[in-house]
Design an enzyme around this catalytic site. Sequence first.
Site, PDB file in Angstrom:
ATOM      1  N   LEU A 129       0.859  -1.171   0.000  1.00 44.18           N
ATOM      2  CA  LEU A 129       0.000   0.000   0.000  1.00 44.18           C
ATOM      3  C   LEU A 129       0.900   1.227   0.000  1.00 44.18           C
ATOM      4  O   LEU A 129       1.994   1.206   0.578  1.00 44.18           O
ATOM      5  CB  LEU A 129      -0.896   0.034   1.250  1.00 44.18           C
ATOM      6  CG  LEU A 129      -1.945  -1.071   1.407  1.00 44.18           C
ATOM      7  CD1 LEU A 129      -2.706  -0.877   2.721  1.00 44.18           C
ATOM      8  CD2 LEU A 129      -2.914  -1.090   0.230  1.00 44.18           C
ATOM      9  N   ASP A 130       0.443   2.306  -0.627  1.00 34.82           N
ATOM     10  CA  ASP A 130       1.193   3.547  -0.581  1.00 34.82           C
ATOM     11  C   ASP A 130       1.362   3.997   0.864  1.00 34.82           C
ATOM     12  O   ASP A 130       0.543   3.667   1.739  1.00 34.82           O
ATOM     13  CB  ASP A 130       0.458   4.646  -1.364  1.00 34.82           C
ATOM     14  CG  ASP A 130       0.318   4.321  -2.835  1.00 34.82           C
ATOM     15  OD1 ASP A 130       1.127   3.547  -3.355  1.00 34.82           O
ATOM     16  OD2 ASP A 130      -0.620   4.863  -3.458  1.00 34.82           O
ATOM     17  N   LYS A 131       2.373   4.784   1.106  1.00 33.12           N
ATOM     18  CA  LYS A 131       2.648   5.277   2.458  1.00 33.12           C
ATOM     19  C   LYS A 131       1.406   5.872   3.114  1.00 33.12           C
ATOM     20  O   LYS A 131       1.100   5.588   4.276  1.00 33.12           O
ATOM     21  CB  LYS A 131       3.762   6.325   2.400  1.00 33.12           C
ATOM     22  CG  LYS A 131       4.035   7.019   3.725  1.00 33.12           C
ATOM     23  CD  LYS A 131       5.082   8.108   3.584  1.00 33.12           C
ATOM     24  CE  LYS A 131       5.286   8.855   4.882  1.00 33.12           C
ATOM     25  NZ  LYS A 131       6.286   9.956   4.739  1.00 33.12           N
TER      26      LYS A 131
END
Length: 306
Positions: A129-131
């Site tokens: 997942l993106d940050k």
Amino acid sequence: MPADLHGTRLDRALAVLIPEFSRSYLQQQIADGGVLHNGQIAKKAASRMSAGDRLSVCLKPTAQAMAFVPQAMDIVARYEDDDLLVVDKPAGLVVHPAPGNWSGTLLNGLLARHPAATQLPRAGIVHRLDKDTSGLMLVGKSRRAVDALVRAIALREVKRQYLALAHGVWRHEATVEVEQPMGRDPRNRLRMAVLQPGQAGARFARTQVRCVGQSGDVCLLICHLHTGRTHQIRVHAAWLGHPLVADTLYGGRPMLGLARQALHAFRLELAHPVSGRLLSLEAPLPDDIRSALGEAGLHYNEVPTV
């Protein structure tokens, strides 16, 4: 310095003399003051060498080499057994060490939580997942589970659903199938973009987007991820004309108290990678998105399954 390296750049000469290390690593040692040239600290990697010069190198571990170390952190598990861990990742947590984030990542936390993860590729992480995206992530705790999860994701047998808050009044059908190839934005390498079929770097990407609520100029979306390209939901939502709230990289604006993209991986459905038992898991909304929905007058409890 051997005569055949006379006139050679310092970094190239070191790479020839110490072939066990990459040129980029040796350049970093020069930048850190770890190389002496004739007894003096070398200042520039591009300095030219002369036959008979003396070099001394203090080899230090790089940040990347030191990245894969255990670091205790509070990891919220929505499911766990001997083979599988399902993590509820908070926004702001980087998944895997990378330049600028060599420590304090989910991978570091997994190594501390589950020491056997040192024997697994990427500590068992099989997708990311993106940050600043929150929600559910699959982590294998055994090699057989990691291999099975990788296969299942590649075959699109894992159902991944996201809740998103987006800008704009929804003017499409209630459910839209977005099949637009994606790749690195040729005008901005920090972004991804919808590309033309056949364009260099273009890869097939499919997202099902369903609008389940509207309040003013904000709409509530459920996104079903069929492929897993980098920033896929964010890019496809922007392509539809509905950038995610606070997703400034793709045209969104901070509002409703949100300072990060309004995207939460809230539901996972899959066959257990070892037992085959059907798992259906949900992650409650984090406080910032729940508060934003309340301020917008939208109701998460009314969200149906796609």
